[in-house]
Design a protein around this motif. Structure first.
Motif, mmCIF file in Angstrom:
data_model
loop_
_atom_site.group_PDB
_atom_site.id
_atom_site.type_symbol
_atom_site.label_atom_id
_atom_site.label_comp_id
_atom_site.label_asym_id
_atom_site.label_seq_id
_atom_site.Cartn_x
_atom_site.Cartn_y
_atom_site.Cartn_z
ATOM 1 N N SER A 11 -17.248 38.883 -8.814
ATOM 2 C CA SER A 11 -17.681 37.510 -9.067
ATOM 3 C C SER A 11 -16.643 36.531 -8.520
ATOM 4 O O SER A 11 -15.599 36.933 -8.000
ATOM 5 N N ASP A 12 -16.922 35.253 -8.642
ATOM 6 C CA ASP A 12 -15.980 34.220 -8.224
ATOM 7 C C ASP A 12 -14.852 34.155 -9.257
ATOM 8 O O ASP A 12 -15.070 33.783 -10.410
ATOM 9 N N THR A 13 -13.646 34.532 -8.837
ATOM 10 C CA THR A 13 -12.530 34.660 -9.791
ATOM 11 C C THR A 13 -11.500 33.547 -9.646
ATOM 12 O O THR A 13 -10.410 33.644 -10.206
ATOM 13 N N ARG A 14 -11.842 32.501 -8.911
ATOM 14 C CA ARG A 14 -10.840 31.444 -8.681
ATOM 15 C C ARG A 14 -10.358 30.807 -9.981
ATOM 16 O O ARG A 14 -9.157 30.519 -10.139
ATOM 17 N N SER A 15 -11.268 30.616 -10.925
ATOM 18 C CA SER A 15 -10.875 29.999 -12.203
ATOM 19 C C SER A 15 -9.957 30.929 -12.992
ATOM 20 O O SER A 15 -9.028 30.470 -13.670
ATOM 21 N N PHE A 16 -10.184 32.256 -12.894
ATOM 22 C CA PHE A 16 -9.344 33.222 -13.605
ATOM 23 C C PHE A 16 -7.961 33.318 -12.959
ATOM 24 O O PHE A 16 -6.955 33.453 -13.655
ATOM 25 N N GLU A 17 -7.926 33.241 -11.638
ATOM 26 C CA GLU A 17 -6.639 33.239 -10.942
ATOM 27 C C GLU A 17 -5.828 32.012 -11.330
ATOM 28 O O GLU A 17 -4.610 32.105 -11.557
ATOM 29 N N MET A 18 -6.500 30.881 -11.411
ATOM 30 C CA MET A 18 -5.808 29.650 -11.789
ATOM 31 C C MET A 18 -5.345 29.698 -13.235
ATOM 32 O O MET A 18 -4.245 29.230 -13.561
ATOM 33 N N LEU A 19 -6.181 30.273 -14.127
ATOM 34 C CA LEU A 19 -5.796 30.408 -15.528
ATOM 35 C C LEU A 19 -4.562 31.292 -15.670
ATOM 36 O O LEU A 19 -3.630 30.964 -16.420
ATOM 37 N N THR A 20 -4.544 32.406 -14.940
ATOM 38 C CA THR A 20 -3.373 33.301 -14.957
ATOM 39 C C THR A 20 -2.135 32.575 -14.456
ATOM 40 O O THR A 20 -1.046 32.687 -15.035
ATOM 41 N N PHE A 21 -2.302 31.806 -13.376
ATOM 42 C CA PHE A 21 -1.191 31.050 -12.812
ATOM 43 C C PHE A 21 -0.651 30.021 -13.811
ATOM 44 O O PHE A 21 0.563 29.893 -13.994
ATOM 45 N N VAL A 22 -1.553 29.296 -14.466
ATOM 46 C CA VAL A 22 -1.149 28.251 -15.420
ATOM 47 C C VAL A 22 -0.427 28.857 -16.616
ATOM 48 O O VAL A 22 0.612 28.341 -17.060
ATOM 49 N N LEU A 23 -0.960 29.968 -17.163
ATOM 50 C CA LEU A 23 -0.309 30.628 -18.303
ATOM 51 C C LEU A 23 1.081 31.128 -17.921
ATOM 52 O O LEU A 23 2.044 30.968 -18.687
ATOM 53 N N ALA A 24 1.183 31.745 -16.735
ATOM 54 C CA ALA A 24 2.490 32.222 -16.263
ATOM 55 C C ALA A 24 3.451 31.058 -16.082
ATOM 56 O O ALA A 24 4.628 31.143 -16.445
ATOM 57 N N LEU A 25 2.933 29.963 -15.539
ATOM 58 C CA LEU A 25 3.757 28.774 -15.321
ATOM 59 C C LEU A 25 4.285 28.225 -16.642
ATOM 60 O O LEU A 25 5.486 27.926 -16.771
ATOM 61 N N VAL A 26 3.404 28.114 -17.645
ATOM 62 C CA VAL A 26 3.799 27.559 -18.948
ATOM 63 C C VAL A 26 4.850 28.446 -19.616
ATOM 64 O O VAL A 26 5.892 27.965 -20.087
ATOM 65 N N ILE A 27 4.585 29.759 -19.663
ATOM 66 C CA ILE A 27 5.490 30.686 -20.363
ATOM 67 C C ILE A 27 6.827 30.806 -19.637
ATOM 68 O O ILE A 27 7.899 30.665 -20.243
ATOM 69 N N LEU A 28 6.772 31.074 -18.330
ATOM 70 C CA LEU A 28 8.008 31.265 -17.568
ATOM 71 C C LEU A 28 8.811 29.973 -17.461
ATOM 72 O O LEU A 28 10.036 29.991 -17.601
ATOM 73 N N LEU A 29 8.112 28.861 -17.228
ATOM 74 C CA LEU A 29 8.828 27.586 -17.077
ATOM 75 C C LEU A 29 9.468 27.147 -18.389
ATOM 76 O O LEU A 29 10.612 26.678 -18.405
ATOM 77 N N THR A 30 8.743 27.322 -19.498
ATOM 78 C CA THR A 30 9.307 26.982 -20.812
ATOM 79 C C THR A 30 10.570 27.786 -21.079
ATOM 80 O O THR A 30 11.616 27.246 -21.467
ATOM 81 N N SER A 31 10.470 29.101 -20.870
ATOM 82 C CA SER A 31 11.622 29.977 -21.091
ATOM 83 C C SER A 31 12.767 29.646 -20.140
ATOM 84 O O SER A 31 13.931 29.570 -20.554
ATOM 85 N N LEU A 32 12.425 29.425 -18.868
ATOM 86 C CA LEU A 32 13.454 29.155 -17.855
ATOM 87 C C LEU A 32 14.181 27.845 -18.117
ATOM 88 O O LEU A 32 15.405 27.768 -17.988
ATOM 89 N N VAL A 33 13.431 26.795 -18.496
ATOM 90 C CA VAL A 33 14.049 25.490 -18.759
ATOM 91 C C VAL A 33 15.007 25.579 -19.944
ATOM 92 O O VAL A 33 16.148 25.090 -19.877
ATOM 93 N N ILE A 34 14.556 26.210 -21.039
ATOM 94 C CA ILE A 34 15.421 26.355 -22.223
ATOM 95 C C ILE A 34 16.668 27.162 -21.890
ATOM 96 O O ILE A 34 17.790 26.794 -22.250
ATOM 97 N N THR A 35 16.475 28.269 -21.162
ATOM 98 C CA THR A 35 17.601 29.134 -20.794
ATOM 99 C C THR A 35 18.578 28.410 -19.871
ATOM 100 O O THR A 35 19.800 28.503 -20.043
ATOM 101 N N THR A 36 18.050 27.680 -18.899
ATOM 102 C CA THR A 36 18.902 26.951 -17.945
ATOM 103 C C THR A 36 19.721 25.874 -18.643
ATOM 104 O O THR A 36 20.933 25.742 -18.409
ATOM 105 N N ILE A 37 19.078 25.101 -19.511
ATOM 106 C CA ILE A 37 19.792 24.047 -20.250
ATOM 107 C C ILE A 37 20.869 24.642 -21.144
ATOM 108 O O ILE A 37 22.003 24.145 -21.204
ATOM 109 N N ALA A 38 20.506 25.745 -21.841
ATOM 110 C CA ALA A 38 21.464 26.394 -22.751
ATOM 111 C C ALA A 38 22.686 26.893 -21.988
ATOM 112 O O ALA A 38 23.836 26.611 -22.370
ATOM 113 N N TYR A 39 22.463 27.614 -20.878
ATOM 114 C CA TYR A 39 23.598 28.173 -20.135
ATOM 115 C C TYR A 39 24.384 27.094 -19.393
ATOM 116 O O TYR A 39 25.594 27.248 -19.191
ATOM 117 N N SER A 40 23.728 26.018 -19.000
ATOM 118 C CA SER A 40 24.455 24.912 -18.363
ATOM 119 C C SER A 40 25.444 24.296 -19.344
ATOM 120 O O SER A 40 26.607 24.026 -18.991
#
Length: 314
Positions: free
Chosen positions: A192-221
């Protein structure tokens, strides 16, 4: 195996392709990955045992590390046993339910693990940069709440994604170009057309990884700034040595996950995802026990004393 029902195909199983290009080295790779897996499980099990047995290690830092080690044991055990079978026997089939259970457990533990890394970074920031307030802020109740929050935030996000992907129509072929069931390859198997699922996966990964990365970067800085203010050059060198080791492992983890998940168009890069996935499933779980605690003098002392008590009890 599949069963035709009009224009719809009901899938009963998938085939995990593994690494066909290097399958002739299967027995060697089996031995290497088996040793790495056993060493990872043993190292993380030692951390869990020592931090539970020694009262001096009943601190927030070691509490989080023991939880993280438990995560790592579960995370690697989700995929490595199947990988070992693939190296030994070639491509393997996996049932439809088992495939999506594996995908859920892998992605859920991965997401919760990255949130836990952010919590651990925050803990180190408070301990080093706010030592007077640290005992009050990071008490036992707060530690449990933070770990629970990691589970609670990851569970609904990942459950919703995996359930939606499992409801997609799969018309064949049913060969997954990977060594385990991951969300990306499963989405691309759908007819089927999976573009919406690919985008959903991308957005979830972005939110989780970016949240963790920003907190970790600020803490270690902030930690680095605090270390630079230490009066002793020897203390600075020791602190930088510890931080740099942590940051190397974190860079491997974040880098491989960004490469795998934060690409809206992945179809032409699934083959390279297999190698990147090995970093998170084999390399970092093996390095984490060494980097985080087995280089720590407190853990060394606790380990020696525990072994000494075991000898005396015999």
């Amino acid at each position: 195996m599949s069963m035709e029902m009009g224009n719809v195909t009901t899938v009963h199983e998938f085939t995990l392709e593994g690494f066909p290009a290097i399958q002739h080295l299967g027995k060697v790779l089996f031995l290497v990955h088996l040793l790495a897996y056993l060493a990872s499980i043993a190292g993380n099990a030692v951390i869990i045992t020592i931090t539970s047995a020694d009262p001096r290690l009943h601190t927030p830092m070691y509490f989080f590390l023991s939880i993280f080690s438990f995560f790592e044991c579960c995370f690697t055990s989700t995929v490595i046993p199947k990988l070992l079978v693939i190296f030994l026997l070639g491509r393997q089939t996996i049932s439809f339910p088992a495939c999506f259970i594996q995908a859920f457990v892998f992605v859920f533990l991965g997401a919760a693990g990255f949130l836990l890394i952010a919590v651990m970074s925050l803990d180190r920031y408070l301990a080093i940069c706010k030592p007077l307030h640290y005992p009050t802020i990071m008490n036992l109740k707060t530690c449990f709440l933070l770990v629970t929050a990691c589970f609670a935030l990851a569970f609904p996000l990942i459950t919703g994604l995996v359930v939606k992907v499992s409801q997609l129509p799969f018309c064949g072929p049913h060969v997954i170009p990977h060594f385990f069931c991951d969300i990306g390859p499963l989405i691309h198997l759908s007819c089927s057309d999976t573009r919406s699922f690919e985008m959903l996966t991308f957005v979830l990964a972005l939110v989780i990884l970016l949240t963790s990365l920003v907190i970790t970067t600020i803490a270690y800085s902030n930690i680095v700034v605090t270390i630079m203010r230490l009066p002793s050059a020897k203390e600075q060198q020791k602190a930088f040595s510890t931080c740099s080791s942590h940051l190397i492992v974190l860079s491997l983890m974040y880098g491989s996950c960004v490469f795998i998940y934060m690409k809206p168009k992945q179809r032409n890069r699934l083959d390279s995802n297999r190698e990147a996935a090995l970093v998170n499933t084999v390399v970092t779980p093996l390095l984490n026990p060494v980097i985080y605690t087995l280089r720590n003098k407190q853990v060394h002392r606790a380990l020696r004393e525990t072994m000494h008590r075991m000898k005396i009890s015999r």
